[in-house]
Design a protein around this motif. Structure first.
Motif, mmCIF file in Angstrom:
data_model
loop_
_atom_site.group_PDB
_atom_site.id
_atom_site.type_symbol
_atom_site.label_atom_id
_atom_site.label_comp_id
_atom_site.label_asym_id
_atom_site.label_seq_id
_atom_site.Cartn_x
_atom_site.Cartn_y
_atom_site.Cartn_z
ATOM 1 N N ALA A 195 0.822 -1.221 0.000
ATOM 2 C CA ALA A 195 0.000 0.000 0.000
ATOM 3 C C ALA A 195 0.852 1.265 0.000
ATOM 4 C CB ALA A 195 -0.929 -0.005 1.211
ATOM 5 N N ASP A 196 2.011 1.226 0.658
ATOM 6 C CA ASP A 196 2.794 2.452 0.866
ATOM 7 C C ASP A 196 3.930 2.647 -0.123
ATOM 8 O OD1 ASP A 196 1.175 2.908 3.040
ATOM 9 O OD2 ASP A 196 2.591 2.084 4.497
ATOM 10 N N SER A 197 4.440 1.571 -0.686
ATOM 11 C CA SER A 197 5.619 1.691 -1.539
ATOM 12 C C SER A 197 5.242 2.109 -2.955
ATOM 13 C CB SER A 197 6.373 0.354 -1.608
ATOM 14 O OG SER A 197 7.396 0.409 -2.577
ATOM 15 N N PRO A 198 5.973 3.065 -3.545
ATOM 16 C CA PRO A 198 5.746 3.384 -4.952
ATOM 17 C C PRO A 198 6.426 2.392 -5.896
ATOM 18 C CG PRO A 198 7.397 4.857 -4.040
ATOM 19 C CD PRO A 198 6.911 4.000 -2.901
ATOM 20 N N HIS A 199 7.163 1.442 -5.344
ATOM 21 C CA HIS A 199 7.910 0.497 -6.170
ATOM 22 C C HIS A 199 7.369 -0.923 -6.039
ATOM 23 C CE1 HIS A 199 10.681 3.846 -6.341
ATOM 24 N NE2 HIS A 199 10.748 3.841 -5.019
ATOM 25 N N VAL A 200 7.162 -1.387 -4.821
ATOM 26 C CA VAL A 200 6.630 -2.735 -4.579
ATOM 27 C C VAL A 200 5.111 -2.627 -4.608
ATOM 28 C CG1 VAL A 200 6.547 -4.672 -2.959
ATOM 29 C CG2 VAL A 200 8.656 -3.341 -3.215
ATOM 30 N N ARG A 201 4.544 -2.880 -5.779
ATOM 31 C CA ARG A 201 3.112 -2.651 -5.971
ATOM 32 C C ARG A 201 2.314 -3.941 -6.088
ATOM 33 N NH1 ARG A 201 1.739 1.491 -4.008
ATOM 34 N NH2 ARG A 201 -0.114 1.623 -5.305
ATOM 35 N N GLU A 202 2.982 -5.076 -6.179
ATOM 36 C CA GLU A 202 2.292 -6.357 -6.314
ATOM 37 C C GLU A 202 3.160 -7.439 -5.692
ATOM 38 O OE1 GLU A 202 1.734 -6.695 -10.466
ATOM 39 O OE2 GLU A 202 3.862 -6.923 -10.930
ATOM 40 N N PRO A 203 2.554 -8.568 -5.300
ATOM 41 C CA PRO A 203 3.335 -9.612 -4.630
ATOM 42 C C PRO A 203 4.553 -10.077 -5.419
ATOM 43 C CG PRO A 203 1.001 -10.010 -4.312
ATOM 44 C CD PRO A 203 1.099 -8.880 -5.285
ATOM 45 N N ASN A 204 4.430 -10.211 -6.743
ATOM 46 C CA ASN A 204 5.590 -10.542 -7.574
ATOM 47 C C ASN A 204 6.120 -9.259 -8.215
ATOM 48 O OD1 ASN A 204 6.135 -13.292 -7.194
ATOM 49 N ND2 ASN A 204 4.450 -13.870 -8.543
ATOM 50 N N PHE A 205 6.589 -8.363 -7.361
ATOM 51 C CA PHE A 205 7.059 -7.056 -7.799
ATOM 52 C C PHE A 205 8.263 -7.204 -8.735
ATOM 53 C CE2 PHE A 205 8.921 -8.176 -3.696
ATOM 54 C CZ PHE A 205 10.278 -8.040 -3.926
ATOM 55 N N THR A 206 8.473 -6.216 -9.587
ATOM 56 C CA THR A 206 9.619 -6.199 -10.505
ATOM 57 C C THR A 206 10.555 -5.042 -10.215
ATOM 58 O OG1 THR A 206 8.338 -4.935 -12.128
ATOM 59 C CG2 THR A 206 8.346 -7.340 -12.355
ATOM 60 N N ARG A 207 10.250 -4.216 -9.219
ATOM 61 C CA ARG A 207 11.118 -3.124 -8.803
ATOM 62 C C ARG A 207 11.105 -3.037 -7.276
ATOM 63 N NH1 ARG A 207 9.426 2.281 -10.774
ATOM 64 N NH2 ARG A 207 11.626 2.864 -10.887
ATOM 65 N N ILE A 208 12.231 -2.590 -6.735
ATOM 66 C CA ILE A 208 12.314 -2.406 -5.286
ATOM 67 C C ILE A 208 13.366 -1.338 -5.005
ATOM 68 C CG2 ILE A 208 14.019 -4.267 -5.031
ATOM 69 C CD1 ILE A 208 12.719 -4.898 -2.297
ATOM 70 N N HIS A 209 13.223 -0.643 -3.897
ATOM 71 C CA HIS A 209 14.097 0.466 -3.526
ATOM 72 C C HIS A 209 14.581 0.224 -2.100
ATOM 73 C CE1 HIS A 209 15.313 4.618 -2.607
ATOM 74 N NE2 HIS A 209 15.270 4.868 -3.901
ATOM 75 N N THR A 210 15.736 0.791 -1.751
ATOM 76 C CA THR A 210 16.213 0.639 -0.381
ATOM 77 C C THR A 210 15.228 1.220 0.630
ATOM 78 O OG1 THR A 210 17.511 2.658 -0.698
ATOM 79 C CG2 THR A 210 18.674 0.556 -0.925
ATOM 80 N N ALA A 211 14.440 2.220 0.212
ATOM 81 C CA ALA A 211 13.428 2.774 1.115
ATOM 82 C C ALA A 211 12.406 1.719 1.516
ATOM 83 C CB ALA A 211 12.725 3.965 0.451
ATOM 84 N N ASP A 212 12.208 0.703 0.669
ATOM 85 C CA ASP A 212 11.284 -0.373 1.011
ATOM 86 C C ASP A 212 11.841 -1.235 2.148
ATOM 87 O OD1 ASP A 212 9.405 0.352 -0.997
ATOM 88 O OD2 ASP A 212 10.732 -0.547 -2.486
#
Length: 278
Positions: A33-50
């Motif tokens: 809900a909060d991440s602009p990068h991890v948007r789905e369970p099988n996400f394709t992007r991630i950030h150190t902020a996550d």
């Protein structure tokens, strides 16, 4: 005082399976809900902020925020690693001249992104089956959080020892201290490519043939070249670093059966063939 309190939490807390499942599910949903990068369970992007978000959520929910209170604002950093191809995560204690150590938690993005395809085998982390990348990320992060908490209380951490395993089992329901994630060598072996395979690939528009010498993020391929350094077998080889999906076997019939076995967001890049410069 805070360290003594944290040590009691680590050694005595036992939330029970129902609460643990609920808390971990809420943390995963919160990240989506909060991440602009991890948007789905099988996400394709991630950030150190996550990873920062996960730390705040896990520390607050499971450890009463004690790790964050002990560390303060500047003694913990997070890193996403493309170079880690066998371990899912790593927690490092860094000594400083000031006396108070700093810590780093690294998570291997290559391993996360290599799993959970249509033909991927079951993935487990900490002995628990993971249905998607988010669940694998959470299990890896839980494991590294136990390392961090042990370091803060006892200045050492060993996941093969009973104290670590007891903490991980009671607080996170972990059944093992190892992961069964899909590594690059396993992924390559599924296509019949292993160390020693003769392969073809393209470099600057021309085909080259060589032998696989190593498999990490890319395959290291040795190609005979009279201008290159001499190796121990007396021949001269140039070394190329080739993405796995750009390799073809010279003789597919010889393929071996695989064994089971804060910057920009990290994601699936566009890898290219590189030659090592002498």
């Amino acid at each position: 005082m805070l360290r003594r309190t944290l040590s009691r939490v680590l050694l005595e807390r036992d939330p029970g399976a129902v609460l643990i499942a609920d808390w971990t599910r809420r943390i995963g949903e919160g990240l989506l809900a909060d991440s602009p990068h991890v948007r789905e369970p099988n996400f394709t992007r991630i950030h150190t902020a996550d990873l920062d978000r996960l730390f705040a959520a896990y520390d607050g929910r499971f450890l009463d925020g004690l790790c964050g209170r002990i560390l303060g604002p500047d003694r913990l950093r997070f890193r996403l690693s493309r170079r880690m191809t066998r371990a899912g995560g790593k927690t490092t204690r860094i000594e400083t001249p000031q006396g108070a150590p700093r810590f780093e938690i690294a998570v291997a993005t290559t391993i996360l992104f290599d799993g959970f395809g249509e033909d991927a085998r079951e993935v487990t982390a900490c002995g628990l089956p993971c249905a998607n990348r988010l669940e694998a990320l959470q299990r890896i992060f839980e494991h590294e959080l136990v390392h961090l908490a042990e370091y803060l209380c006892w200045s050492e951490s060993h996941c093969g020892r009973s104290r670590f395993q007891g903490i991980a089992r009671r607080i996170f329901l972990h059944r093992a201290h190892t992961h069964q994630l899909i590594t690059r060598p396993e992924r390559a072996a599924r296509g019949g490519i292993v160390v020693g395979s003769r392969v073809i690939f393209a470099f600057r528009g021309r085909p080259l043939t060589g032998r696989v010498n190593r498999i990490t993020k890319r395959a290291t391929v040795l190609v005979e070249d009279s201008r290159a350094p001499r190796w121990s077998d007396g021949r001269r080889y140039a070394r190329y670093y080739v993405p796995l999906d750009q390799l073809r076997l010279v003789d597919p019939a010889s393929a071996r059966t695989p064994k089971k076995g804060r910057g920009k967001p990290e994601g699936r890049g566009k890898p290219e063939v590189r030659r090592e410069h002498a």
